[in-house]
Enzyme design. Structure first.
Site, PDB file in Angstrom:
ATOM      1  N   HIS A 124       6.492   7.336  -6.515  1.00  0.00           N
ATOM      2  CA  HIS A 124       6.929   6.681  -7.762  1.00  0.00           C
ATOM      3  C   HIS A 124       7.900   7.540  -8.568  1.00  0.00           C
ATOM      4  CE1 HIS A 124       4.181   3.432  -7.112  1.00  0.00           C
ATOM      5  NE2 HIS A 124       3.109   4.184  -7.218  1.00  0.00           N
ATOM      6  N   ASP A 249      -4.342   3.308   0.006  1.00  0.00           N
ATOM      7  CA  ASP A 249      -4.906   2.435  -1.022  1.00  0.00           C
ATOM      8  C   ASP A 249      -4.768   0.952  -0.691  1.00  0.00           C
ATOM      9  OD1 ASP A 249      -2.194   2.858  -1.347  1.00  0.00           O
ATOM     10  OD2 ASP A 249      -2.321   3.474  -3.455  1.00  0.00           O
TER      11      ASP A 249
HETATM   12 ZN   LIG Z   1      -0.482   3.727  -4.221  1.00  0.00          ZN
END
Ligand SMILES: [Zn+2]
Length: 354
Positions: A124, A249
């Site tokens: 990110h 995830d």
């Molecule tokens: Zn993630």
């Protein structure tokens, strides 16, 4: 030559996050405990150094890098989810350094595959800001270093973390030498980017491939998408290095992801990217740890990928049949990206079984 090298450092555990933050030191701690208690055959630990300022500039802007370096030793909140503790900047420099040194080991022929087991995660982090638990974009820096320092010409950057790697996409948005391929939960899920139509711009047009997926997407859906899209695109692109932003995830037990993958699904994805690396890149494959917030799912996912990387030979998984939502994304993505990748024009959808 070593089959697989592992890059990790206990100082990555000194990046502390607030109580109940999902990206806790216990994540990497559990992975390291597991691998020390029951080592994977063929994997050995490598030593490495922190990234230099110059190396961070391969992806990040100087003002951003200097601002982070000035926070060394301090506690600071960089964005609503992203914190620095006194050990965080050193951990982030090691996470980036591990990823770069792993690429060096692959490109200098010291190992065939490598896994950077690091935190804070990276995908990110944008060129000019921290975001979503990430400080420096480890996988993007590794890909950029491969290009700038280690003689690679085309790098395939695969991202199977459940979140879209907005930072990686931005880093290579206009570049044709790094192909960014991401499967992730569809916007408006965090970080709200990664729509199918986001394909890159300028010289980079067609070199960003986004597959936004609904909640509940499972193993067969992911495997079918990788088989039907990533494998033919990679055959056209012919990468000389494969880097994976490996988050876990999308596992069904993850508290954040909302997907339904299992360890068997991650094993299949690892086999697919290994097949691509074996076919096009002399086997050179680097996995860089991203997210994954259920400790058991995370440890199992890392281990199963590592076993797939270390195996003498790996068979590609059998053709998988996607469910309807994934099939719709597959067809739409194929129609869109056939303009850029000739192999997609030749490939027909496998009929459903029975
Ligand atoms: Zn993630």
């Amino acid at each position: 030559m070593q089959r697989t090298l592992l890059f990790s450092d206990a100082r990555c555990l000194a990046h502390e996050t607030p109580y109940d933050h999902p990206e806790s030191p216990r994540r990497l701690g559990a992975i390291l405990d597991s691998l020390h208690a029951a080592p994977v055959d063929g994997a050995a630990w490598a030593s490495f150094r922190p990234a230099t300022r110059e190396e961070l500039l391969l992806v990040h802007r100087p003002e951003y890098v200097d601002a982070i370096l000035a926070l060394r030793g301090r506690t600071f909140r960089l964005d609503p989810d992203t914190w620095l503790s006194s050990g965080s900047v050193d951990a982030a420099l090691l996470a980036a350094g591990a990823s770069i040194e792993a690429v060096r080991a692959l490109c200098e022929g010291k190992a065939t595959t490598a896994f950077a087991l690091v935190r804070p995660p990276g995908h990110h982090a944008e060129p000019d800001r921290a975001m979503g638990f990430c400080v420096f974009n480890n996988a993007a820096i590794a890909a950029a270093a491969a290009r700038a320092q280690f003689g690679c010409e085309r790098i395939l950057l695969v991202d199977w973390d459940v979140h879209h790697g907005n930072g990686s996409q931005r880093a290579f948005w206009t570049r044709p030498d790094v192909l960014y391929f991401s499967t992730h939960r569809a916007p408006p899920f965090y970080p709200r980017t990664g729509r199918l139509e986001e394909v890159g711009e300028g010289l980079g047009r067609g070199y960003t491939v986004n597959l936004p997926l609904p909640a509940g997407t499972g193993d067969d859906d992911f495997v079918a998408l990788y088989q039907a899209l990533l494998v033919p695109i990679a055959a056209d692109f012919r990468p000389d290095l494969v880097v994976v932003s490996a988050g876990f995830d999308a596992h069904r037990d993850d508290p954040l992801g909302g997907m339904r993958m299992t360890a068997a699904g991650f094993e299949a994805l690892a086999a697919i990217v290994r097949g691509i690396a074996d076919r096009h890149a002399d086997g050179r494959l680097l996995l860089v740890l991203e997210g994954g917030y259920d400790l058991d799912a995370l440890v199992d996912g890392v281990r199963t990928c590592l076993e797939t990387m270390c195996a003498e030979q790996v068979e590609p998984p059998p053709p998988a049949a996607p469910g309807d939502p994934a099939r719709r994304i597959l067809e739409a993505a194929r129609a869109l990206h056939a303009a850029y990748w000739p192999s997609l024009r030749a490939v027909e959808t496998a009929p459903p079984p029975g």
